[in-house]
Design a protein around this motif. Structure first.
Motif, PDB file in Angstrom:
ATOM      1  N   SER A  78       0.807  -1.217   0.000  1.00  0.00           N
ATOM      2  CA  SER A  78       0.000   0.000   0.000  1.00  0.00           C
ATOM      3  C   SER A  78       0.841   1.268   0.000  1.00  0.00           C
ATOM      4  O   SER A  78       0.372   2.323  -0.410  1.00  0.00           O
ATOM      5  N   GLU A  79       2.068   1.196   0.535  1.00  0.00           N
ATOM      6  CA  GLU A  79       3.004   2.303   0.691  1.00  0.00           C
ATOM      7  C   GLU A  79       2.600   3.300   1.779  1.00  0.00           C
ATOM      8  O   GLU A  79       3.374   4.208   2.086  1.00  0.00           O
ATOM      9  N   MET A  80       1.394   3.195   2.338  1.00  0.00           N
ATOM     10  CA  MET A  80       1.007   4.103   3.401  1.00  0.00           C
ATOM     11  C   MET A  80       1.898   3.836   4.612  1.00  0.00           C
ATOM     12  O   MET A  80       1.908   2.747   5.159  1.00  0.00           O
ATOM     13  N   ALA A 135       2.300   8.804   7.386  1.00  0.00           N
ATOM     14  CA  ALA A 135       3.503   9.581   7.088  1.00  0.00           C
ATOM     15  C   ALA A 135       3.891   9.451   5.618  1.00  0.00           C
ATOM     16  O   ALA A 135       5.021   9.112   5.267  1.00  0.00           O
ATOM     17  N   GLY A 136       2.943   9.758   4.752  1.00  0.00           N
ATOM     18  CA  GLY A 136       3.218   9.746   3.329  1.00  0.00           C
ATOM     19  C   GLY A 136       3.198   8.353   2.740  1.00  0.00           C
ATOM     20  O   GLY A 136       2.867   7.358   3.389  1.00  0.00           O
ATOM     21  N   GLY A 137       3.561   8.297   1.462  1.00  0.00           N
ATOM     22  CA  GLY A 137       3.554   7.042   0.719  1.00  0.00           C
ATOM     23  C   GLY A 137       2.753   7.189  -0.552  1.00  0.00           C
ATOM     24  O   GLY A 137       1.777   7.939  -0.607  1.00  0.00           O
ATOM     25  N   GLY A 138       3.174   6.507  -1.611  1.00  0.00           N
ATOM     26  CA  GLY A 138       2.484   6.628  -2.886  1.00  0.00           C
ATOM     27  C   GLY A 138       2.779   7.971  -3.512  1.00  0.00           C
ATOM     28  O   GLY A 138       3.933   8.359  -3.709  1.00  0.00           O
ATOM     29  N   ALA A 139       1.720   8.721  -3.826  1.00  0.00           N
ATOM     30  CA  ALA A 139       1.894  10.010  -4.485  1.00  0.00           C
ATOM     31  C   ALA A 139       2.610  11.018  -3.606  1.00  0.00           C
ATOM     32  O   ALA A 139       3.240  11.952  -4.111  1.00  0.00           O
ATOM     33  N   THR A 140       2.525  10.854  -2.283  1.00  0.00           N
ATOM     34  CA  THR A 140       3.168  11.780  -1.350  1.00  0.00           C
ATOM     35  C   THR A 140       4.425  11.128  -0.794  1.00  0.00           C
ATOM     36  O   THR A 140       4.335  10.257   0.076  1.00  0.00           O
ATOM     37  N   PRO A 141       5.615  11.508  -1.267  1.00  0.00           N
ATOM     38  CA  PRO A 141       6.839  10.845  -0.799  1.00  0.00           C
ATOM     39  C   PRO A 141       7.051  11.046   0.700  1.00  0.00           C
ATOM     40  O   PRO A 141       6.719  12.091   1.261  1.00  0.00           O
TER      41      PRO A 141
END
Length: 708
Positions: free
Chosen positions: A174-176, A197-203
């Motif tokens: 999920s990268e979240m 704390a970010g993940g995906g579109a938000t590094p």
């Protein structure tokens, strides 16, 4: 959207294998038919143009009919793949080649300690390691392999002295991200935990305070109870160690942008903080400096800043304004800039401090190298690395230290770490991965394609010694073409299973990446996106013209933005490609900007269809809207992950349904959906290996790769 080639393959399980008769490339087969997909009335009217959308119903992942459709498509895909006779042998060989010696990646130096990721195949996930530099004993800090590899470390940030280590984890692709904090000396994980704390579109991003009592980090707004977090309006918050995350306060970015992205850069000792803030992906950054609690904007997006680094107490930025290959500017607290280094040969990729100066990583087409400069910008030397066929990985270095650790790999060379002595100009190998086969007989060749507007497109061709152009070699052509991301030489690894049986691999440096600087990138953006597809077609034609292969033996491969490349390529030139593997791709560009996944973040790269001219250009290439009925489309294998935060999985569903209805070639149109996977980041080792085997098996079947 960004997806590096090293993690290009989406996670999926190995398939069952049964015997079946081989088929000649280009022939049809008595194959099972795909499940029927209902068409419902739906449309949009944009700029006076009505666009029908009969598969819009597939966008809803909660609809029981959609879940049933996914299940039926997976069953169909499994049935077709399992009947390919080469699967068992290919799977076995890929696994053999993937079991290398221990690998290392992502090195960082902090307070005399070297931190890095380490994976020993077939270990599911890398471990996080600390080692006193240079001669200390390595020690495992974080190991998440106990749960089978479903949780991955997605990023980490040592404190200035190396006392603490913050690290982010994500589950199921999920990268979240949730950030945790560890005391390095004791190995104890502190109670602090920062979700969203970010993940995906938000590094993800984090910067420690100088006193190591807290840090600034990227966080998305917490969702209401019972709701999922939304990937918009990221800001920078400050966390104090020992305090609950609910007390963390916003310190920057509250009203910056709905599609904000941040990169946090701290000076030596974390005394100063710079933030590179982007509105969406693919565009230039604004540069901010923090002094105490005060933030100053020192450079706007007109400076076209793409990367930066602290060199001592000076912030050096790479500006591409009126300098397509990049120039270096030193920025003071008031935003005044001094040019340290003008534009030179090679595009600036990154800056790293060393001794009393800095290192620059540069590229030009498929060639990468590193240069050393004194503090005043005076050239010292080009480092004695191989001149061709390598890509530069991470560099661990600190200002004032004469030695840096540089990682690199090449087409035929697995990852290697070398220690560079800035005073003597020498390199010493300190770590190298031992491959599972002999790659010394893999040869590389350079050819050029000519795009529609006359632009020369470099293509690197890989083949075994003795495998010469005969006009019909089974060949896989890869590229990406977007978001400022270059196609970089990398170790072919398990894809040796393709080469050793007489197959050919080819990699094209098309526009949209930054291999030749920002003009190369800009010529593949927005209204000029069609250049990307023309460049890729030119690379394919170059393979035909140089007699490496022909239309009945060429397969094409891409992922993410490269999936858009695959979709556009197969609808624009269906007769020029025999097989397509397209992973986590975008295919409905007219619906991409809706609040699904990260479409809004991609407007700086693709432009917005709210603009009439951009709508016209996008409609002309958007793969879904250009599928034509009764067309002989090539064999297609698409993959997607239900947890993908970067590209909505419905993109693949709609395009699959359209192609299955339209194609009259008799070749399979397949979609594989994995319910516990995402965009490809953090996939366990076994899933990465399994997907490589499936991809090569599919191409072997469709392109007629000779039996082992």
């Amino acid at each position: 959207m960004r997806l590096a080639l090293s993690i290009l393959l989406l996670a999926c399980a190995s398939m069952p294998i049964v015997a079946a008769p081989a088929m000649k490339p280009g022939s049809t087969r008595a194959a099972p038919q795909p499940p029927a997909t209902p068409r419902h009335t739906a449309s949009s009217t944009l700029h006076g143009v009505t666009v029908n959308d009969p598969y819009r119903w597939l966008e809803n992942p909660e609809d029981p009919a959609v879940l049933a459709w996914i299940k039926a498509q997976n069953a169909y895909t499994d049935q077709v793949l399992a009947a390919m006779p080469d699967g068992k042998a290919m799977n076995a060989r890929v696994q053999q080649l993937a079991i290398t010696s221990t690998t290392r990646s992502s090195p960082m130096l902090a307070g005399g300690t070297l931190f890095y990721m380490q994976e020993t195949p077939p270990q599911p996930q890398p471990q996080l390691i600390a080692q006193p530099w240079p001669d200390g004993q390595p020690r495992v800090l974080v190991d998440l392999n106990a749960n089978g590899g479903n949780t991955a470390i997605v990023a980490y940030w040592p404190s200035p002295s190396g006392r603490y280590l913050a690290y982010g984890t994500a589950v199921g692709g999920s990268e979240m991200t949730t950030i945790h904090v560890l005391d390095v000396a004791s190995g104890k994980v502190l109670p602090d935990a920062m979700p969203w704390a970010g993940g995906g579109a938000t590094p993800q991003g984090l910067a420690w305070d100088a006193d190591e009592k807290g840090f600034t980090y990227v966080r998305l707004p917490p969702p209401p109870a019972g709701h999922e977090v939304k990937p918009f309006h990221a800001a920078l918050l400050h966390h104090t160690l020992g305090e609950p995350a609910t007390q963390d306060t916003v310190v920057f970015g509250k009203d910056f942008s709905k599609i904000a992205e941040y990169r946090l850069l701290t000076s030596p000792g974390a005394k100063r903080l710079a933030v590179l803030a982007n509105v969406g992906d693919g565009g230039p950054a604004e540069v901010y400096l923090r002094e105490g609690k005060h933030w100053t904007k020192v450079l706007g997006d007109a400076a076209n800043v793409r990367t930066a680094a602290w060199v001592g107490n000076r912030l050096l930025v790479a500006s591409f304004a009126n300098a397509p290959r990049g120039k270096l500017l030193a920025v003071d607290d008031h935003g005044n800039t001094t040019e340290v280094l003008g534009e030179r040969k090679g595009a600036v990729q990154s800056i790293e401090p060393i001794a009393d100066g800095f290192l620059l990583v540069r590229s030009w087409g498929p060639d990468w190298w590193v240069e050393q400069y004194a503090d005043n910008g005076q050239f010292v030397r080009r480092l004695p690395l191989p001149a061709h066929g390598i890509g530069i990985g991470g560099i661990a270095a600190e200002h004032g230290q004469d030695r840096a650790l540089i990682s690199y790999s090449g087409w035929t060379s697995p990852s290697r770490w070398v220690e560079y002595d800035a005073r003597a100009g020498t390199l010493k190998t300190v770590f190298e991965v031992k491959a599972a086969a002999d790659y010394s007989k893999v040869h590389t060749y350079r050819i050029d394609g000519t795009s529609k507007d006359g632009t020369k497109i470099p293509v690197t061709v890989l083949a075994m010694q003795g495998v010469d152009p005969d006009g019909h070699r089974p060949t896989i052509l890869y590229s990406y073409g977007g978001f400022d991301l270059p196609v970089v030489p990398h170790f072919v690894g398990a894809e040796m299973a393709w080469l050793e049986r007489g197959g050919v691999l080819a990699f094209a440096n098309i526009r949209g990446g930054n291999e030749d600087g920002q003009s190369w990138h800009a010529q593949g953006q927005e209204l000029d996106k069609q250049n990307v597809f023309d460049d890729f077609h030119a690379a394919a034609l170059a393979l035909f013209d140089t007699h490496w292969t022909d239309r009945q033996h060429l397969g094409i491969l891409g992922a993410s933005n490269g999936g858009l490349l695959m979709g556009a390529s197969l609808v624009q030139h269906p007769g020029d490609y025999r097989a397509v593997v397209s992973l986590v791709g975008i295919y409905d560009m007219l619906r991409h900007e809706t609040n699904f996944s990260n479409g809004a973040y991609n407007i700086p790269e693709y432009g917005s269809i709210a603009n009439a001219a951009q709508f016209k250009a996008t409609l002309a290439y958007s793969p879904l809207q250009n599928v034509k009925a009764h067309t002989a489309y090539p064999a297609v294998l698409m993959t997607t992950g239900a947890n993908d935060p970067r590209v909505a999985p419905w993109q693949s569903r709609k395009f699959t349904a359209a192609l299955q209805r339209a194609s009259n070639s008799g070749q399979p149109i397949l979609l594989l959906t994995r319910m516990n996977a995402g965009h490809g980041f953090g996939a366990p080792f076994s899933q990465r290996v399994g997907n490589t085997a499936i991809m090569l098996t599919f191409f072997a079947q469709e392109l007629g790769l000779p039996a082992k």
